[in-house]
Design a protein around this motif. Structure first.
Motif, PDB file in Angstrom:
ATOM      1  N   TRP A 293       0.856  -1.289  -0.217  1.00  0.00           N
ATOM      2  CA  TRP A 293      -0.132   0.077  -0.093  1.00  0.00           C
ATOM      3  C   TRP A 293       1.011   1.110   0.025  1.00  0.00           C
ATOM      4  CZ3 TRP A 293      -5.057  -0.256  -0.287  1.00  0.00           C
ATOM      5  CH2 TRP A 293      -5.643  -1.677  -0.304  1.00  0.00           C
ATOM      6  N   GLY A 294       2.209   1.454  -0.690  1.00  0.00           N
ATOM      7  CA  GLY A 294       2.892   2.246   0.142  1.00  0.00           C
ATOM      8  C   GLY A 294       4.930   1.737  -0.124  1.00  0.00           C
TER       9      GLY A 294
ATOM     10  N   ALA B 259      -0.995   4.424   7.450  1.00  0.00           N
ATOM     11  CA  ALA B 259      -0.276   5.068   7.403  1.00  0.00           C
ATOM     12  C   ALA B 259      -0.408   6.879   6.243  1.00  0.00           C
ATOM     13  CB  ALA B 259       0.594   4.035   6.212  1.00  0.00           C
ATOM     14  N   LEU B 260      -1.998   6.013   5.662  1.00  0.00           N
ATOM     15  CA  LEU B 260      -2.358   7.160   5.087  1.00  0.00           C
ATOM     16  C   LEU B 260      -3.000   8.371   5.601  1.00  0.00           C
ATOM     17  CD1 LEU B 260      -3.006   4.772   1.795  1.00  0.00           C
ATOM     18  CD2 LEU B 260      -1.330   6.911   2.191  1.00  0.00           C
ATOM     19  N   PHE B 261      -3.923   7.506   6.562  1.00  0.00           N
ATOM     20  CA  PHE B 261      -4.937   8.319   7.352  1.00  0.00           C
ATOM     21  C   PHE B 261      -4.880   7.829   8.954  1.00  0.00           C
ATOM     22  CE2 PHE B 261      -6.768   6.813   3.114  1.00  0.00           C
ATOM     23  CZ  PHE B 261      -7.275   8.013   2.305  1.00  0.00           C
ATOM     24  N   GLY B 262      -5.005   7.529   9.375  1.00  0.00           N
ATOM     25  CA  GLY B 262      -4.084   7.661  10.596  1.00  0.00           C
ATOM     26  C   GLY B 262      -4.855   6.867  11.643  1.00  0.00           C
TER      27      GLY B 262
ATOM     28  N   SER C 193     -11.394   5.900   2.250  1.00  0.00           N
ATOM     29  CA  SER C 193     -11.730   4.378   1.667  1.00  0.00           C
ATOM     30  C   SER C 193     -12.211   4.621   0.515  1.00  0.00           C
ATOM     31  CB  SER C 193     -13.763   3.453   2.022  1.00  0.00           C
ATOM     32  OG  SER C 193     -13.462   3.300   3.786  1.00  0.00           O
ATOM     33  N   ILE C 194     -12.426   4.979  -0.810  1.00  0.00           N
ATOM     34  CA  ILE C 194     -12.838   5.405  -1.251  1.00  0.00           C
ATOM     35  C   ILE C 194     -11.308   5.702  -1.764  1.00  0.00           C
ATOM     36  CG2 ILE C 194     -13.117   6.252  -3.734  1.00  0.00           C
ATOM     37  CD1 ILE C 194     -16.738   6.306  -2.734  1.00  0.00           C
ATOM     38  N   LEU C 195     -10.707   6.266  -1.213  1.00  0.00           N
ATOM     39  CA  LEU C 195      -9.475   6.981  -2.202  1.00  0.00           C
ATOM     40  C   LEU C 195      -8.114   5.610  -1.453  1.00  0.00           C
ATOM     41  CD1 LEU C 195      -8.956  10.181  -0.509  1.00  0.00           C
ATOM     42  CD2 LEU C 195      -8.496   9.546  -3.254  1.00  0.00           C
ATOM     43  N   LEU C 196      -8.789   5.500  -0.253  1.00  0.00           N
ATOM     44  CA  LEU C 196      -7.615   3.963  -0.285  1.00  0.00           C
ATOM     45  C   LEU C 196      -6.969   2.782  -1.534  1.00  0.00           C
ATOM     46  CD1 LEU C 196      -5.861   3.035   1.900  1.00  0.00           C
ATOM     47  CD2 LEU C 196      -7.378   2.028   2.736  1.00  0.00           C
ATOM     48  N   ALA C 197      -8.528   2.355  -1.859  1.00  0.00           N
ATOM     49  CA  ALA C 197      -8.664   1.605  -2.929  1.00  0.00           C
ATOM     50  C   ALA C 197      -8.067   1.893  -4.186  1.00  0.00           C
ATOM     51  CB  ALA C 197     -10.146   1.253  -3.068  1.00  0.00           C
ATOM     52  N   ASN C 198      -8.148   3.374  -4.712  1.00  0.00           N
ATOM     53  CA  ASN C 198      -7.477   3.855  -6.143  1.00  0.00           C
ATOM     54  C   ASN C 198      -5.985   3.633  -5.646  1.00  0.00           C
ATOM     55  OD1 ASN C 198      -9.696   4.134  -7.709  1.00  0.00           O
ATOM     56  ND2 ASN C 198     -11.096   4.652  -6.155  1.00  0.00           N
TER      57      ASN C 198
ATOM     58  N   ARG D 122       2.853   6.902  -5.625  1.00  0.00           N
ATOM     59  CA  ARG D 122       2.837   7.655  -5.058  1.00  0.00           C
ATOM     60  C   ARG D 122       1.491   8.375  -4.332  1.00  0.00           C
ATOM     61  NH1 ARG D 122       0.993   8.861 -10.546  1.00  0.00           N
ATOM     62  NH2 ARG D 122       0.743  10.820  -9.688  1.00  0.00           N
ATOM     63  N   GLY D 123       1.154   7.257  -3.513  1.00  0.00           N
ATOM     64  CA  GLY D 123       0.243   7.858  -2.660  1.00  0.00           C
ATOM     65  C   GLY D 123      -1.142   8.299  -2.707  1.00  0.00           C
ATOM     66  N   LEU D 124      -1.424   9.342  -1.871  1.00  0.00           N
ATOM     67  CA  LEU D 124      -3.141   9.958  -2.666  1.00  0.00           C
ATOM     68  C   LEU D 124      -2.704  10.432  -3.218  1.00  0.00           C
ATOM     69  CD1 LEU D 124      -3.924  10.078   1.615  1.00  0.00           C
ATOM     70  CD2 LEU D 124      -5.398   8.937  -0.001  1.00  0.00           C
ATOM     71  N   SER D 125      -1.592  10.997  -3.684  1.00  0.00           N
ATOM     72  CA  SER D 125      -1.283  12.467  -4.603  1.00  0.00           C
ATOM     73  C   SER D 125      -1.899  11.243  -5.800  1.00  0.00           C
ATOM     74  CB  SER D 125       0.559  12.319  -5.282  1.00  0.00           C
ATOM     75  OG  SER D 125       0.840  12.729  -4.022  1.00  0.00           O
TER      76      SER D 125
END
Length: 153
Positions: A22-23, A35-38, A49-54, A61-64
């Motif tokens: 996932w990173g 890691a992404l949202f704490g 949840s949608i951002l995590l799946a994408n 590249r993470g959430l970028s």
């Protein structure tokens, strides 16, 4: 073939989500969510949840990545798909898509993804919540969600 014969689809998905990256150096959905949202996956908002799946197509590249212009339409489409399957009601689907679009525009203007999501939360207020069980248990979904009006056959 043997995996499909021995394990349910739900179990296959669970194993997959807990084995993939996932990173950089982050393995498993719980670690990725942290890691992404704490927060743990069951504490995520629909937008998170949608951002995590994408993140999956380009985890380094993470959430970028899910908030990038090229990926934006696909990220928003996930909210629509969850609405079509009745996991999201009308308000949750619309609010989630609006939050993703707004956060994407803020990232385009130079904000980091975490700053953009914080700004969106400040602008739009609290996000509607979804019971995580709705995604896996169709019997638990709200009665007012009618698949036939959503184009599901």
């Amino acid at each position: 073939f043997q995996v499909s014969a021995l394990l349910t689809k739900h179990r296959q998905l669970e194993l997959y989500l807990n084995m993939i990256e996932w990173g950089d150096g982050t393995w498993g959905v719980a670690a990725g969510s942290q890691a992404l949202f704490g927060r743990t996956p069951d504490q995520l908002t629909p937008t998170e949840s949608i951002l995590l799946a994408n993140v999956l197509p380009a985890p380094s590249r993470g959430l970028s990545f899910p908030l990038s212009p090229k990926r934006r339409a696909k990220t928003v489409r996930v909210a629509e798909m969850l609405w079509r399957t009745t996991a999201f009601d009308d308000i949750t689907s619309s609010a989630t898509a609006a939050r993703i679009r707004r956060a994407s525009r803020l990232v385009d203007r130079g904000l980091r993804p975490d700053e953009a999501l914080a700004a969106v939360a400040n602008e739009m207020g609290p996000e509607p919540t979804v019971d995580p069980g709705l995604l896996f248990d169709p019997a638990a979904r709200p009665i007012e969600c009618l698949p036939d009006r959503r184009g599901v056959r």
